[in-house]
Design an enzyme around this catalytic site. Sequence first.
Site, PDB file in Angstrom:
ATOM      1  N   THR A 145       0.849 -14.638  12.851  1.00  0.00           N
ATOM      2  CA  THR A 145       1.134 -13.208  13.005  1.00  0.00           C
ATOM      3  C   THR A 145       2.308 -12.780  12.130  1.00  0.00           C
ATOM      4  O   THR A 145       3.241 -13.567  11.883  1.00  0.00           O
ATOM      5  CB  THR A 145       1.458 -12.896  14.476  1.00  0.00           C
ATOM      6  OG1 THR A 145       1.796 -11.517  14.581  1.00  0.00           O
ATOM      7  CG2 THR A 145       2.627 -13.712  15.005  1.00  0.00           C
ATOM      8  N   HIS A 190       4.620 -13.836  20.497  1.00  0.00           N
ATOM      9  CA  HIS A 190       5.050 -14.037  19.111  1.00  0.00           C
ATOM     10  C   HIS A 190       5.883 -15.314  18.985  1.00  0.00           C
ATOM     11  O   HIS A 190       5.828 -15.996  17.955  1.00  0.00           O
ATOM     12  CB  HIS A 190       5.858 -12.824  18.630  1.00  0.00           C
ATOM     13  CG  HIS A 190       5.019 -11.585  18.412  1.00  0.00           C
ATOM     14  ND1 HIS A 190       4.924 -10.569  19.333  1.00  0.00           N
ATOM     15  CD2 HIS A 190       4.222 -11.198  17.381  1.00  0.00           C
ATOM     16  CE1 HIS A 190       4.124  -9.617  18.874  1.00  0.00           C
ATOM     17  NE2 HIS A 190       3.670  -9.972  17.709  1.00  0.00           N
ATOM     18  N   LYS A 193       3.776 -18.304  18.251  1.00  0.00           N
ATOM     19  CA  LYS A 193       3.348 -18.397  16.842  1.00  0.00           C
ATOM     20  C   LYS A 193       4.472 -18.968  15.980  1.00  0.00           C
ATOM     21  O   LYS A 193       4.232 -19.619  14.969  1.00  0.00           O
ATOM     22  CB  LYS A 193       2.934 -17.026  16.324  1.00  0.00           C
ATOM     23  CG  LYS A 193       1.732 -16.429  17.038  1.00  0.00           C
ATOM     24  CD  LYS A 193       0.436 -17.133  16.640  1.00  0.00           C
ATOM     25  CE  LYS A 193      -0.760 -16.483  17.299  1.00  0.00           C
ATOM     26  NZ  LYS A 193      -2.038 -17.036  16.889  1.00  0.00           N
TER      27      LYS A 193
HETATM   28  P1  NAD Z   1      -9.207 -12.744  21.393  1.00  0.00           P
HETATM   29  O1  NAD Z   1      -8.485 -12.977  22.662  1.00  0.00           O
HETATM   30  O2  NAD Z   1     -10.229 -11.668  21.350  1.00  0.00           O
HETATM   31  O3  NAD Z   1      -9.875 -14.106  20.893  1.00  0.00           O
HETATM   32  C1  NAD Z   1      -9.345 -15.367  21.182  1.00  0.00           C
HETATM   33  C2  NAD Z   1     -10.475 -16.263  21.646  1.00  0.00           C
HETATM   34  O4  NAD Z   1      -9.935 -17.567  21.901  1.00  0.00           O
HETATM   35  C3  NAD Z   1     -11.103 -15.755  22.954  1.00  0.00           C
HETATM   36  O5  NAD Z   1     -12.506 -15.742  22.843  1.00  0.00           O
HETATM   37  C4  NAD Z   1     -10.624 -16.778  23.992  1.00  0.00           C
HETATM   38  O6  NAD Z   1     -11.570 -16.954  25.025  1.00  0.00           O
HETATM   39  C5  NAD Z   1     -10.411 -18.034  23.155  1.00  0.00           C
HETATM   40  N1  NAD Z   1      -9.405 -18.967  23.672  1.00  0.00           N
HETATM   41  C6  NAD Z   1      -8.137 -18.690  24.045  1.00  0.00           C
HETATM   42  N2  NAD Z   1      -7.550 -19.800  24.494  1.00  0.00           N
HETATM   43  C7  NAD Z   1      -8.447 -20.799  24.387  1.00  0.00           C
HETATM   44  C8  NAD Z   1      -8.428 -22.184  24.699  1.00  0.00           C
HETATM   45  N3  NAD Z   1      -7.359 -22.784  25.251  1.00  0.00           N
HETATM   46  N4  NAD Z   1      -9.528 -22.930  24.431  1.00  0.00           N
HETATM   47  C9  NAD Z   1     -10.629 -22.344  23.893  1.00  0.00           C
HETATM   48  N5  NAD Z   1     -10.715 -21.039  23.613  1.00  0.00           N
HETATM   49  C10 NAD Z   1      -9.631 -20.274  23.856  1.00  0.00           C
HETATM   50  O7  NAD Z   1      -8.079 -12.479  20.266  1.00  0.00           O
HETATM   51  P2  NAD Z   1      -8.257 -12.021  18.755  1.00  0.00           P
HETATM   52  O8  NAD Z   1      -7.771 -10.647  18.643  1.00  0.00           O
HETATM   53  O9  NAD Z   1      -9.595 -12.389  18.271  1.00  0.00           O
HETATM   54  O10 NAD Z   1      -7.175 -12.963  18.077  1.00  0.00           O
HETATM   55  C11 NAD Z   1      -7.558 -14.203  17.506  1.00  0.00           C
HETATM   56  C12 NAD Z   1      -6.352 -14.822  16.799  1.00  0.00           C
HETATM   57  O11 NAD Z   1      -5.892 -13.928  15.784  1.00  0.00           O
HETATM   58  C13 NAD Z   1      -5.180 -15.061  17.750  1.00  0.00           C
HETATM   59  O12 NAD Z   1      -4.604 -16.308  17.496  1.00  0.00           O
HETATM   60  C14 NAD Z   1      -4.221 -13.937  17.413  1.00  0.00           C
HETATM   61  O13 NAD Z   1      -2.910 -14.350  17.628  1.00  0.00           O
HETATM   62  C15 NAD Z   1      -4.508 -13.688  15.943  1.00  0.00           C
HETATM   63  N6  NAD Z   1      -4.186 -12.304  15.560  1.00  0.00           N
HETATM   64  C16 NAD Z   1      -4.859 -11.237  16.138  1.00  0.00           C
HETATM   65  C17 NAD Z   1      -4.508  -9.949  15.761  1.00  0.00           C
HETATM   66  C18 NAD Z   1      -5.162  -8.738  16.367  1.00  0.00           C
HETATM   67  O14 NAD Z   1      -4.700  -7.591  16.094  1.00  0.00           O
HETATM   68  N7  NAD Z   1      -6.212  -8.890  17.166  1.00  0.00           N
HETATM   69  C19 NAD Z   1      -3.515  -9.746  14.790  1.00  0.00           C
HETATM   70  C20 NAD Z   1      -2.850 -10.845  14.242  1.00  0.00           C
HETATM   71  C21 NAD Z   1      -3.200 -12.131  14.634  1.00  0.00           C
HETATM   72  N1  USQ Z   2       2.602   0.908  20.547  1.00  0.00           N
HETATM   73  C1  USQ Z   2       2.679   2.266  20.826  1.00  0.00           C
HETATM   74  N2  USQ Z   2       1.751   2.781  21.684  1.00  0.00           N
HETATM   75  C2  USQ Z   2       0.769   2.027  22.245  1.00  0.00           C
HETATM   76  C3  USQ Z   2       0.699   0.665  21.955  1.00  0.00           C
HETATM   77  C4  USQ Z   2       1.645   0.129  21.091  1.00  0.00           C
HETATM   78  O1  USQ Z   2       3.546   2.984  20.327  1.00  0.00           O
HETATM   79  O2  USQ Z   2      -0.033   2.587  23.016  1.00  0.00           O
HETATM   80  C5  USQ Z   2       3.583   0.315  19.609  1.00  0.00           C
HETATM   81  C6  USQ Z   2       4.300  -0.918  20.155  1.00  0.00           C
HETATM   82  O3  USQ Z   2       5.440  -0.558  20.920  1.00  0.00           O
HETATM   83  C7  USQ Z   2       4.620  -1.652  18.857  1.00  0.00           C
HETATM   84  C8  USQ Z   2       3.476  -1.306  17.927  1.00  0.00           C
HETATM   85  O4  USQ Z   2       2.856  -0.139  18.482  1.00  0.00           O
HETATM   86  O5  USQ Z   2       5.803  -1.149  18.296  1.00  0.00           O
HETATM   87  C9  USQ Z   2       2.438  -2.380  17.762  1.00  0.00           C
HETATM   88  O6  USQ Z   2       1.907  -2.762  19.025  1.00  0.00           O
HETATM   89  P1  USQ Z   2       0.486  -3.496  19.122  1.00  0.00           P
HETATM   90  O7  USQ Z   2       0.176  -3.709  20.564  1.00  0.00           O
HETATM   91  O8  USQ Z   2      -0.501  -2.755  18.300  1.00  0.00           O
HETATM   92  O9  USQ Z   2       0.776  -4.871  18.344  1.00  0.00           O
HETATM   93  P2  USQ Z   2       1.474  -6.232  18.808  1.00  0.00           P
HETATM   94  O10 USQ Z   2       1.935  -6.206  20.206  1.00  0.00           O
HETATM   95  O11 USQ Z   2       2.499  -6.574  17.779  1.00  0.00           O
HETATM   96  O12 USQ Z   2       0.318  -7.306  18.723  1.00  0.00           O
HETATM   97  C10 USQ Z   2      -0.838  -7.188  17.909  1.00  0.00           C
HETATM   98  C11 USQ Z   2      -1.829  -8.269  18.341  1.00  0.00           C
HETATM   99  C12 USQ Z   2      -1.208  -9.644  18.072  1.00  0.00           C
HETATM  100  C13 USQ Z   2      -0.801  -9.747  16.625  1.00  0.00           C
HETATM  101  C14 USQ Z   2       0.123  -8.615  16.219  1.00  0.00           C
HETATM  102  C15 USQ Z   2       0.355  -8.580  14.725  1.00  0.00           C
HETATM  103  O13 USQ Z   2      -2.137  -8.118  19.717  1.00  0.00           O
HETATM  104  O14 USQ Z   2      -2.165 -10.656  18.384  1.00  0.00           O
HETATM  105  O15 USQ Z   2      -0.162 -10.962  16.379  1.00  0.00           O
HETATM  106  O16 USQ Z   2      -0.516  -7.353  16.537  1.00  0.00           O
HETATM  107  S1  USQ Z   2       1.969  -8.038  14.302  1.00  0.00           S
HETATM  108  O17 USQ Z   2       2.264  -6.812  15.083  1.00  0.00           O
HETATM  109  O18 USQ Z   2       1.961  -7.763  12.882  1.00  0.00           O
HETATM  110  O19 USQ Z   2       2.873  -9.080  14.675  1.00  0.00           O
END
Ligand code: NAD
Ligand code: USQ
Length: 398
Positions: A145, A190, A193
């Site tokens: 992340t 975070h 990560k």
């Molecule tokens: P998600 O929760 O939709 O997907 C994660 C999947 O992993 C789920 O299907 C869950 O069932 C599975 N999982 C979790 N723990 C497990 C375990 N112990 N064993 C087997 N399966 C397990 O989340 P996502 O949004 O798809 O995120 C995927 C990855 O990408 C995460 O590592 C997240 O940190 C990273 N990421 C997501 C975002 C975002 O905005 N969604 C942004 C940056 C990074």
């Molecule tokens: N925020 C608002 N209003 C809302 C929701 C969120 O103002 O209704 C604000 C939060 O306070 C924050 C920002 O928007 O300042 C981002 O929040 P977010 O929930 O969109 O993102 P975050 O919590 O950082 O997490 C998400 C994913 C995570 C990933 C991360 C990437 O859930 O898995 O790692 O984005 S990053 O933000 O670049 O670290």
Amino acid sequence: MRVIVLGGDGFCGWPSSLHLSAIGHEVTIVDNLVHRRIDVELGVQSLTPIAELPERLAAWHEKTGNTIGFEEIDVAVEYERLKSLIGVVRPDVIVHFAEQRAAPYSMKSSAHKRYTVDNNVNGTHNLLAAVTEAGVDAHVVHLGTMGVYGYETVPMDLPEGYLTVSYPDRNGDTHTRDILYPTQPGSVYHLTKSLDQLLFQFYAGNDGLRITDLHQGIVWGTQTAETALDPRLVNRFDYDGDYGTVLNRFLVEAAVGLPLTVHGSGGQTRAFININDTVRCIRLAIESGCEIDGCVRVMNQISETHRVSDLADIVAELTGAAVSRVENPRREADANDLSVRNDHLVGLGLDPIALRSDLLAAEIDLARAHSDRVDPARVPAESCWNRERVEAVESVIP
Ligand code: NAD
Ligand code: USQ
């Protein structure tokens, strides 16, 4: 290539698995389906009606003739099963999405903090130990992340993973080396990560594992070319106060006539990426993997940066939605600047999708089509980061 996708039932993992299968890779999904159980715990459902995983996989086979394998394994707990699967499949690549990924969920209670650390850190360590013990030369591609860098304003474009530092030795001579960029995680999620980064550094150095850590920004959007092929393949879309991410939440709020919930001043600047670019980046990371040697390759997986209040204004202008500035449940800087390098993925061929009103409008249409599935009671973000934030949020409740 033979590819194991850990977390392949999730929001990023599902469309990535389909894309890798579509372009000819042999894909096996590993997932313990915990996100579906967390939906039940939180009393929420994906905005889009997602089919059960076996039905998804059958639909994919029916539509394309391609088969994706599935093993229900908890990677944080079932080490022997994970190791044995890696030994049998002998994958060229393992993509690791399988972590608890919501910052607000990770901050709900001590139990949620402990679960997030146990799940994420053990899952990553089990994977690295299993690849090493199985003796398989698999390239590990991990979804990290942008949040590991923290969100203080710094007078530089954030580099990709490493900071070049110079320091004097005791004789006054200057030395230069690359160190992991100092982490400043903003939530327990975070933090996990940040811990993952040290695990990768150790196993790359000690056991020569080939590892790419993708520091991804906030993902927005829902569908990809493959998930749009059939309603049974639709991607999940989280809008609730724990798992919904900011832009996708604003789009749903606008679609169902709720005000857009800007935390605090909305001055927070974050990095964003469309789900279609996520899928492309995974492909680029996989197909370029043979060049890694010795140390962990870190790539910033982002397309652009935006200020939260600007996003709210764009969505409000498109839809006429009201913007509501709510007390911030998170402990975070009220405003920050952010500029990020993404040269690695652009150099490999990423042509970033910028925020465009037609793409936003398509998401709003999707949200309107499923508006009967939105529970307004699950929209507010109620997970507070600490006691001070609890008191601040409670003080403004009418
Ligand atoms: P998600 O929760 O939709 O997907 C994660 C999947 O992993 C789920 O299907 C869950 O069932 C599975 N999982 C979790 N723990 C497990 C375990 N112990 N064993 C087997 N399966 C397990 O989340 P996502 O949004 O798809 O995120 C995927 C990855 O990408 C995460 O590592 C997240 O940190 C990273 N990421 C997501 C975002 C975002 O905005 N969604 C942004 C940056 C990074
Ligand atoms: N925020 C608002 N209003 C809302 C929701 C969120 O103002 O209704 C604000 C939060 O306070 C924050 C920002 O928007 O300042 C981002 O929040 P977010 O929930 O969109 O993102 P975050 O919590 O950082 O997490 C998400 C994913 C995570 C990933 C991360 C990437 O859930 O898995 O790692 O984005 S990053 O933000 O670049 O670290």
